[in-house]
Design a protein around this motif. Structure first.
Motif, short mmCIF file in Angstrom:
data_model
loop_
_atom_site.label_atom_id
_atom_site.label_comp_id
_atom_site.label_asym_id
_atom_site.label_seq_id
_atom_site.Cartn_x
_atom_site.Cartn_y
_atom_site.Cartn_z
N ARG A 80 0.82 -1.21 0.00
CA ARG A 80 0.00 0.00 0.00
C ARG A 80 0.86 1.26 0.00
O ARG A 80 0.33 2.36 0.09
CB ARG A 80 -0.93 0.01 1.22
CG ARG A 80 -1.95 -1.11 1.19
CD ARG A 80 -3.04 -0.92 2.23
NE ARG A 80 -2.55 -1.14 3.58
CZ ARG A 80 -2.50 -0.21 4.52
NH1 ARG A 80 -2.88 1.02 4.26
NH2 ARG A 80 -2.07 -0.50 5.73
N SER A 131 -18.50 -0.25 -8.12
CA SER A 131 -18.00 0.53 -6.98
C SER A 131 -19.12 1.34 -6.34
O SER A 131 -19.18 1.48 -5.10
CB SER A 131 -16.87 1.46 -7.43
OG SER A 131 -15.72 0.72 -7.81
N HIS A 190 -12.73 2.71 -3.87
CA HIS A 190 -12.95 1.32 -4.27
C HIS A 190 -12.59 1.11 -5.73
O HIS A 190 -12.05 0.06 -6.11
CB HIS A 190 -14.41 0.95 -4.02
CG HIS A 190 -14.72 -0.50 -4.26
ND1 HIS A 190 -15.22 -0.95 -5.47
CD2 HIS A 190 -14.58 -1.59 -3.48
CE1 HIS A 190 -15.40 -2.25 -5.41
NE2 HIS A 190 -15.02 -2.67 -4.21
N SER A 226 -9.02 0.56 -5.94
CA SER A 226 -8.62 -0.74 -5.38
C SER A 226 -8.89 -1.90 -6.33
O SER A 226 -8.18 -2.90 -6.31
CB SER A 226 -9.33 -0.98 -4.04
OG SER A 226 -10.71 -1.26 -4.24
N ARG A 232 -10.99 2.95 4.26
CA ARG A 232 -10.39 3.33 2.98
C ARG A 232 -8.92 2.99 2.92
O ARG A 232 -8.40 2.61 1.87
CB ARG A 232 -10.60 4.83 2.75
CG ARG A 232 -12.06 5.22 2.54
CD ARG A 232 -12.27 6.72 2.54
NE ARG A 232 -13.68 7.08 2.37
CZ ARG A 232 -14.16 8.29 2.47
NH1 ARG A 232 -13.34 9.32 2.74
NH2 ARG A 232 -15.46 8.53 2.32
N GLU A 290 -7.55 0.48 4.13
CA GLU A 290 -7.39 -0.96 3.95
C GLU A 290 -7.38 -1.36 2.48
O GLU A 290 -6.89 -2.44 2.14
CB GLU A 290 -8.52 -1.70 4.67
CG GLU A 290 -8.40 -1.68 6.19
CD GLU A 290 -9.54 -2.42 6.85
OE1 GLU A 290 -10.45 -2.87 6.12
OE2 GLU A 290 -9.53 -2.55 8.09
N ILE A 291 -7.90 -0.49 1.61
CA ILE A 291 -8.03 -0.91 0.21
C ILE A 291 -7.27 -0.02 -0.77
O ILE A 291 -7.17 -0.36 -1.95
CB ILE A 291 -9.52 -0.95 -0.22
CG1 ILE A 291 -10.18 0.44 -0.08
CG2 ILE A 291 -10.28 -1.98 0.60
CD1 ILE A 291 -11.62 0.49 -0.60
N ALA A 292 -6.69 1.10 -0.31
CA ALA A 292 -5.97 1.98 -1.24
C ALA A 292 -4.97 2.83 -0.48
O ALA A 292 -5.03 2.96 0.74
CB ALA A 292 -6.95 2.87 -2.01
N SER A 293 -4.02 3.39 -1.22
CA SER A 293 -3.02 4.28 -0.65
C SER A 293 -3.41 5.72 -0.89
O SER A 293 -4.11 6.03 -1.86
CB SER A 293 -1.65 4.00 -1.28
OG SER A 293 -1.24 2.68 -1.05
#
Length: 269
Positions: free
Chosen positions: A68, A168, A182, A185, A202, A204-207
């Protein structure tokens, strides 16, 4: 130098040489590099002891599908990716060629256009023009949009706008911002431009980029001001205790005073 580590939880260091002979690693340039280069831990792998160049930052090889943090494709080993970010260091320093980071970004895009999606409008940061326009033909402007697009222009990055997919939006029907995250991701876009709150869900799924804006919240309550008499002002310092407690305090002071008075003559004799 910072203590060596195995990278961050969101982007652990890997050993790309596991199972291979313990010998020097032949780079694309034909140079023979150390056998443990970039493996398993953060270190200043590129340090040039004679010039002390590249000795202040650490990096390691990472799995791009499990990272990430900012990472780049290796120029020496095309099938590998490395990251300074997972080791707590930025990818660029004042000692480097200023075009280096731009070149790395160009290599990671590999000639492709960067796909950019936008969440809902939040003036003055993201604004749709003309007002009320919907769809891919609308123009996006605003402080954040202009800033990011100027950075991409300087970096010579071509980009194209994409819409947030139905998948999404179905995943996050109440928030176009979470839906946009999303979209990144799942690979529908490389970038979302907006003033996002970096919530745990957020993250947890993207930087996310570094913070460039902070929202300030203030709690406003109703204050009822009333006219106070002189007696009310005199009473205020004593209102911290109840009447019963004040009575108990006065009684205790009185009893203590009488006791000391009764003992004092005897002590003097």
């Amino acid at each position: 130098a910072a203590a060596q580590s195995e990278g961050s939880d969101g982007c652990p260091c890997i050993d790309p040489w596991e199972g291979r002979p313990n010998e020097c690693r032949m780079a694309n340039t034909g140079e023979c590099l150390p056998s443990d280069l970039g493996a398993e831990k953060c270190s200043a792998w590129d340090c040039e002891a004679s010039t002390n160049k590249f000795c202040t930052r650490q990096w390691c090889f990472v799995d791009p599908k499990n990272c990430r943090y900012t990472h780049f494709r290796s120029t020496n080993f095309e099938d590998l990716h490395y990251s300074y970010g997972t080791c707590g260091y930025v990818a660029f320093s004042k000692d480097d060629d200023p075009n280096w980071l731009i070149d790395e970004l160009q290599k990671s895009l590999d000639g492709k256009q960067m796909r950019i999606a936008f969440p809902g409008d939040v003036r003055p940061y993201v604004v749709t023009e003309p007002a009320g326009c919907e769809g891919p033909n609308c123009n996006k402007t605003g402080a954040y949009v202009d800033f990011v697009l100027e950075v991409l222009h300087i970096a010579r990055v071509n980009w194209t706008r994409v819409e947030i997919s139905n998948a999404s939006r179905a995943a996050f029907p109440l928030s176009s911002f979470s839906a946009c995250v999303h979209e990144v991701s799942i690979g529908g876009a490389e970038l979302c431009i907006g003033n996002f709150w970096t919530t745990s869900a957020r993250l947890e799924i993207a930087s996310f980029t570094s913070i460039i804006h902070i929202d300030v919240f203030r709690l406003v309550t109703i204050y009822q001001q009333s006219e106070k008499s002189m007696w009310d002002h005199m009473e205020t310092p004593y209102s911290v205790f109840s009447g019963q407690l004040w009575a108990a305090i006065c009684a205790m002071v009185t009893i203590t005073g009488v006791a000391l008075w009764s003992v004092e003559p005897t002590a003097a004799d």
